[in-house]
Design a protein around this motif. Structure first.
Motif, mmCIF file in Angstrom:
data_model
loop_
_atom_site.group_PDB
_atom_site.id
_atom_site.type_symbol
_atom_site.label_atom_id
_atom_site.label_comp_id
_atom_site.label_asym_id
_atom_site.label_seq_id
_atom_site.Cartn_x
_atom_site.Cartn_y
_atom_site.Cartn_z
ATOM 1 N N UNK A 121 -48.718 36.622 10.610
ATOM 2 C CA UNK A 121 -49.564 35.797 10.421
ATOM 3 C C UNK A 121 -50.654 35.382 11.242
ATOM 4 N N UNK A 122 -51.819 36.166 11.054
ATOM 5 C CA UNK A 122 -52.758 35.889 12.425
ATOM 6 C C UNK A 122 -52.443 36.706 13.525
ATOM 7 N N UNK A 171 -49.122 31.970 1.541
ATOM 8 C CA UNK A 171 -48.918 31.228 2.710
ATOM 9 C C UNK A 171 -49.903 31.367 3.854
ATOM 10 N N UNK A 172 -49.804 32.900 3.957
ATOM 11 C CA UNK A 172 -50.796 33.598 5.201
ATOM 12 C C UNK A 172 -52.112 33.010 4.847
ATOM 13 N N UNK A 173 -52.796 33.221 3.861
ATOM 14 C CA UNK A 173 -53.996 32.821 3.497
ATOM 15 C C UNK A 173 -54.124 31.413 3.782
ATOM 16 N N UNK A 176 -56.613 30.145 6.585
ATOM 17 C CA UNK A 176 -58.025 29.883 6.034
ATOM 18 C C UNK A 176 -58.834 28.997 6.870
ATOM 19 N N UNK A 177 -60.070 28.954 7.023
ATOM 20 C CA UNK A 177 -60.663 27.770 8.092
ATOM 21 C C UNK A 177 -60.633 26.509 7.302
ATOM 22 N N UNK A 178 -60.677 26.749 6.006
ATOM 23 C CA UNK A 178 -60.858 25.471 5.121
ATOM 24 C C UNK A 178 -59.701 24.498 5.280
ATOM 25 N N UNK A 180 -60.533 31.886 15.993
ATOM 26 C CA UNK A 180 -61.438 32.960 16.124
ATOM 27 C C UNK A 180 -60.690 33.879 17.325
ATOM 28 N N UNK A 181 -61.460 35.146 17.416
ATOM 29 C CA UNK A 181 -61.063 36.233 18.433
ATOM 30 C C UNK A 181 -61.051 35.657 19.736
ATOM 31 N N UNK A 182 -59.928 35.796 20.336
ATOM 32 C CA UNK A 182 -59.941 35.230 21.769
ATOM 33 C C UNK A 182 -60.526 33.941 21.985
#
Ligand code: URA
Length: 238
Positions: free
Chosen positions: A97-98, A116-118, A122-124, A189-191
């Motif tokens: 997850x991520x 669950x992963x979603x 999710x940024x929301x 977000x990435x890194x």
């Protein structure tokens, strides 16, 4: 249901792979080796593959203490992934997850539960992720305030407010300082953390995820070790 369907539902292998395993005698039902892939089994049968019990369950959840040096992917043609660290036999529908960077350690949830992963990613939903980090330099009160306000990275990316707690500052002016911090972010977000510190002129030297929402890294797990989530942990995530 058929034995090969039972095992395929549990993600143990393809029907062809399973038929071979069953014919070789690797599978037992209620303590008896069964060589017929079409053998009728119920969901509450004790089915084992090479001695390991495979209960009939649709959703599974593991907590992994990710070690440094391993990639957070489901599979990779060239190298081992976090999934390969789970005990055998493992389902083929599992995913992390991520992502944690290759050099990041700590809590990683691995599951086949897409809903669950979603929700967790999710940024929301703004799920808190807490990390321990060692960074170059001396983290100051203005840095803490800048993180709390929400950093804008050099590429224009606006970060959500993050909590930065300074745990200790070590070293001296001459040889350079290092700070130990606990940081809470609500996005992934990435890194992200490395880029946030870069934006204030510091480098992340070590990074470890301690928690994700209500799920905390079990201190009993050494890097590379994993375990199933407890009922209480699963409930907390729902
Ligand atoms: N932020 C990073 O920079 N790296 C990670 O692995 C996780 C968060």
């Amino acid at each position: 249901m058929r034995l090969d369907k039972y095992l395929s539902d549990m993600g143990i292998g393809t029907r062809t792979e399973l038929k071979k395993m069953i014919r070789k005698g690797q599978v037992s039902v209620n303590g008896v080796a069964v060589k017929d892939p079409g053998c009728d089994v119920s969901e509450d049968a004790a089915v084992t593959v090479n001695g390991a019990l495979i209960p009939y369950e649709t959703l599974v959840y593991y907590m992994l203490h990710k070690p440094a040096g391993i990639i957070s992917a489901s599979e990779d043609p060239r190298e081992a992934t976090v999934i390969d660290l789970l005990p055998e036999p493992r389902r083929k529908d599992l995913f992390p997850v991520g992502r944690l960077d290759r050099d990041t350690e700590g809590l990683l949830l691995i599951t086949n539960d897409g809903d669950l992963a979603h929700r967790l990613l999710s940024p929301k939903h703004h799920v808190d992720k807490i990390y321990y980090a060692r960074v170059s330099g001396q983290v100051t009160a203005p840095d803490v305030a800048a993180f709390r306000k929400g950093l804008v990275l050099p590429d224009g990316l606006e970060c959500m407010p993050a909590e930065l707690e300074v745990l200790s500052v070590n070293g001296a002016e001459t040889e350079g300082f290092q700070s130990e911090v606990r940081i809470t972010i609500r996005e992934g977000k990435f890194h992200q953390i490395k880029r946030m510190f870069q934006a204030i002129g510091m480098e992340v030297l070590y990074l470890k995820r301690l928690s994700m929402g209500p799920l905390q890294l079990d201190p009993e797990l050494k890097p590379g070790e994993s375990r199933r989530l407890t009922e209480r942990e699963r409930m907390a995530l729902k």
